[in-house]
Design a protein around this motif. Structure first.
Motif, PDB file in Angstrom:
ATOM      1  N   GLY A   1       0.168   2.403   0.881  1.00  0.00           N
ATOM      2  CA  GLY A   1       0.810   1.417   1.727  1.00  0.00           C
ATOM      3  C   GLY A   1       2.286   1.252   1.373  1.00  0.00           C
ATOM      4  O   GLY A   1       2.747   1.704   0.317  1.00  0.00           O
ATOM      5  N   ASP A   2       3.004   0.594   2.250  1.00  0.00           N
ATOM      6  CA  ASP A   2       4.406   0.266   1.992  1.00  0.00           C
ATOM      7  C   ASP A   2       4.450  -0.793   0.890  1.00  0.00           C
ATOM      8  O   ASP A   2       3.970  -1.910   1.076  1.00  0.00           O
ATOM      9  N   SER A   3       5.044  -0.452  -0.242  1.00  0.00           N
ATOM     10  CA  SER A   3       5.044  -1.375  -1.385  1.00  0.00           C
ATOM     11  C   SER A   3       5.887  -2.615  -1.117  1.00  0.00           C
ATOM     12  O   SER A   3       5.779  -3.593  -1.848  1.00  0.00           O
ATOM     13  N   GLU A   4       6.700  -2.587  -0.089  1.00  0.00           N
ATOM     14  CA  GLU A   4       7.565  -3.738   0.216  1.00  0.00           C
ATOM     15  C   GLU A   4       7.099  -4.508   1.450  1.00  0.00           C
ATOM     16  O   GLU A   4       7.694  -5.539   1.788  1.00  0.00           O
TER      17      GLU A   4
ATOM     18  N   VAL B   1       7.557  -4.298   4.509  1.00  0.00           N
ATOM     19  CA  VAL B   1       8.751  -4.697   5.255  1.00  0.00           C
ATOM     20  C   VAL B   1       8.429  -5.155   6.681  1.00  0.00           C
ATOM     21  O   VAL B   1       8.908  -6.203   7.133  1.00  0.00           O
TER      22      VAL B   1
ATOM     23  N   HIS C   1       7.850  -9.833  -8.142  1.00  0.00           N
ATOM     24  CA  HIS C   1       8.027  -8.389  -8.283  1.00  0.00           C
ATOM     25  C   HIS C   1       7.961  -7.932  -9.731  1.00  0.00           C
ATOM     26  O   HIS C   1       7.799  -6.752 -10.012  1.00  0.00           O
TER      27      HIS C   1
ATOM     28  N   HIS D   1       2.558  -3.255  -7.374  1.00  0.00           N
ATOM     29  CA  HIS D   1       3.465  -2.961  -6.258  1.00  0.00           C
ATOM     30  C   HIS D   1       2.814  -2.165  -5.137  1.00  0.00           C
ATOM     31  O   HIS D   1       3.181  -2.321  -3.987  1.00  0.00           O
ATOM     32  N   PHE D   2       1.879  -1.297  -5.496  1.00  0.00           N
ATOM     33  CA  PHE D   2       1.199  -0.524  -4.452  1.00  0.00           C
ATOM     34  C   PHE D   2      -0.239  -1.015  -4.296  1.00  0.00           C
ATOM     35  O   PHE D   2      -1.140  -0.247  -3.998  1.00  0.00           O
TER      36      PHE D   2
ATOM     37  N   LEU E   1      -1.571  -3.153  -2.083  1.00  0.00           N
ATOM     38  CA  LEU E   1      -2.073  -3.568  -0.775  1.00  0.00           C
ATOM     39  C   LEU E   1      -2.654  -2.403   0.005  1.00  0.00           C
ATOM     40  O   LEU E   1      -2.021  -1.351   0.144  1.00  0.00           O
TER      41      LEU E   1
END
Lengths: 367, 367
Positions: free
Chosen positions: A63-66, A68, A244, A249-250, A252
């Motif tokens: 997934g997108d770690s941020e 966004v 953070h 971070h990854f 999700l």
């Protein structure tokens, strides 16, 4: 022996389980539940668009770690900045991160007696010391929570609005005023898991940059995505940034992010669900009334049914319901534990509840 | 100000990001990558049965907090007991729990210089002190890791087999013998994320009850489910039980559990993927050779390509590839950082890599 090398804190932690899940209970019962009314899930389910978005997700990709896109959509929904938002593995996951950031061994934390056990689990898990204040007329009591926070120099104060397990709520304006008495140095963790089920005005109008508060929201309740494990918190950027430092971070699920995004973008579906939840609340109240029981007004996707006697009696009613294949839960602390808590559901599942309740009450009265 | 009340540890942690994800890099580039060869994902994807199982999952329900069906299937696969298995939010999530259980402030942990940064992130995040030993001939060096563990009284020793980022590996029998030198009081964390890509005999034959070791496996690599965030650990029941004290009990995505179960039950699909991964490894080696570069033998789903000069040169090659839309990563530490790391992929994506590499090398040589 290596296990003697667990940290002193880990060694002394109990093998704690905040909740026994319905599947675990079904394994003990030896059969599936007829009605799943105990976990405040949302049987009406997520938006069809969310289901489609999850099905289309390429699951071989991380997934997108941020997050966004999701944060941008949430920022637009709330009229705040993406920098005010952290997305995490449900409120449960975010609670763990927040407690880890703030609470070290011996640090004081304030909550209500009988409030969300998973929050308590995280506080204990990081060595914090819980101070509990009683409910007042079946409502969480901000004045008393904040007074206790001042007394014990609490780092964190937990308040759910609407409340779980009672379903009661405070008007947002009253909460905003009460915040004046939150001691400096205490952060209010406002758990708004059920806010989409509540009347207009239940969420206090606060700046997302207000340093006194972090608010938590979830896709598990009104949005119908409990299985996806995704939620978010709103706070000042300085506090969001701290997540953070410790979060996975990854962590999700990629489909969960896509599903949540589609769900946010389908507010008309959310409105339909809100209507169904309100109907189910009325139906639960009606069933209770037909059995001579009263209910508490609820701003959540469940209703607390007052069984009219003490906790032991309510527990007997609950056990009799569970034995009849009706999964329900109940408050942990007196006097709220005179109630059982019934999640909103379909007419069919509530029919099962309506059929079982008279027998369960008779069982409990005979016991 | 509340942020002054973060724990002393949280205050001093850097705003650390173990990895910048490909989506984040694409946002900086302003366009999508042509080839996604940097995160050791598995473009061949999960079993169609896993995809179907995820699509059929009722996402309004929380997942099974005990992962009973998945643990049973894994126990059968490995010929061990479900009590030897904990399922978690990917190896990353399980690493966090394990470090939290064992590592307090100032506790010593041993790993290899340039090994998995997310492990280091968790150790630092809980206040542990990392001691790093160098690779030996591009292999992690168990003898040196265990000697360092004895020297610093390490609670935890990290060893990946096969290794990431080099792809090298030790035979299981050799690792099992090396374990005799693991000091009492040190736990070996054996990260086997890539084990399904490795030759027969790479996994050491150890009892699941062996108190010296915890092994971690994932559905993110050969099983093609990186986006699902699900993995598991194998250890003695006493250690597995400790996870229940700290883990997020309802933290697993329900579809991820269903998908992982279906994936485990489709071992013939896994075999097809293993073949495709082996083919892709050969293709990457061939592309490197056509450009006058050598590669390291790999037992993982990626290949380390030796760019033949120092880290600055390899970084220039990597930057030139990224600028051409080819997402790759590289080792962090010298002398391994003379390499770039290419994930296995489809013929089409590797064609993009083959087209870009000569230009990237020319760029780097001209730079």
């Amino acid at each position: 022996m290596i296990y003697a090398r667990l940290t002193p804190l880990a060694q002394r932690l109990p093998a704690n389980v905040p909740f026994v899940g319905p599947e675990a209970q079904e394994r003990v019962l030896g059969r599936p539940f007829k009605a799943r009314l105990g976990a405040n899930e949302n049987v009406f389910g997520p938006s069809p668009r969310a289901i489609a978005a999850m099905a289309e997700t390429e699951m071989w990709k991380y997934g997108d770690s941020e997050s966004v896109e999701l944060r941008a959509a949430l920022a637009e929904l709330h009229g705040i900045a993406p920098e005010n938002i952290i997305v995490g593995e449900g409120i449960d996951g975010l609670l763990g991160y927040l407690v880890r950031l703030l609470v070290g061994e011996g640090d004081a934390v304030v909550t209500s007696e009988g409030a969300y056990p998973t929050f308590n689990y995280h506080v204990t898990g990081f060595g914090g010391v819980l101070h509990r204040v009683p409910y007042r007329d079946d409502h969480e009591d901000p004045a008393r929570l904040f007074a206790k926070a001042a007394e014990v120099d609490a780092k964190l104060v937990y308040l759910a609005n609407p409340d779980n397990p009672m379903g009661t709520w405070h008007e947002g304006a009253a909460l905003a005023r009460a915040l004046d008495d939150l001691p400096q140095g205490s952060l209010l963790l406002l758990d708004e898991a059920y806010i989409e089920c509540a009347p207009e005005g239940t969420a206090p109008e606060l700046s997302a940059d207000d340093p006194r508060v972090i608010r938590m929201r979830t896709f598990s309740k009104a949005y119908g995505l409990a299985g996806a494990r995704i939620g978010y918190a709103i706070a000042a950027p300085e506090l969001i940034t701290a997540f953070h430092k410790v979060r996975n971070h990854f962590g999700l699920n990629r489909a969960a992010q896509a599903g949540a995004l589609a769900a946010v973008q389908d507010q008309s579906y959310l409105k339909e669900v809100q209507t169904k939840i309100a109907e189910a609340r009325r139906r639960i109240a009606q069933i209770a009334e037909e059995n001579g029981l009263s209910t508490l007004p609820s701003a959540a996707n469940f209703v607390a049914v007052d069984c009219g006697r003490d906790g032991a009696f309510a527990k007997a009613v609950l056990d009799a319901l569970v034995a009849r294949g009706i999964f329900v839960r109940m408050p942990f602390a007196a006097p709220q534990n005179r109630c059982i808590r019934i999640s909103c559901s379909t007419a069919e599942e509530l029919d099962h509840f309506a059929a079982a309740l008279p027998e369960a009450l008779a069982d409990a009265r005979g016991a």
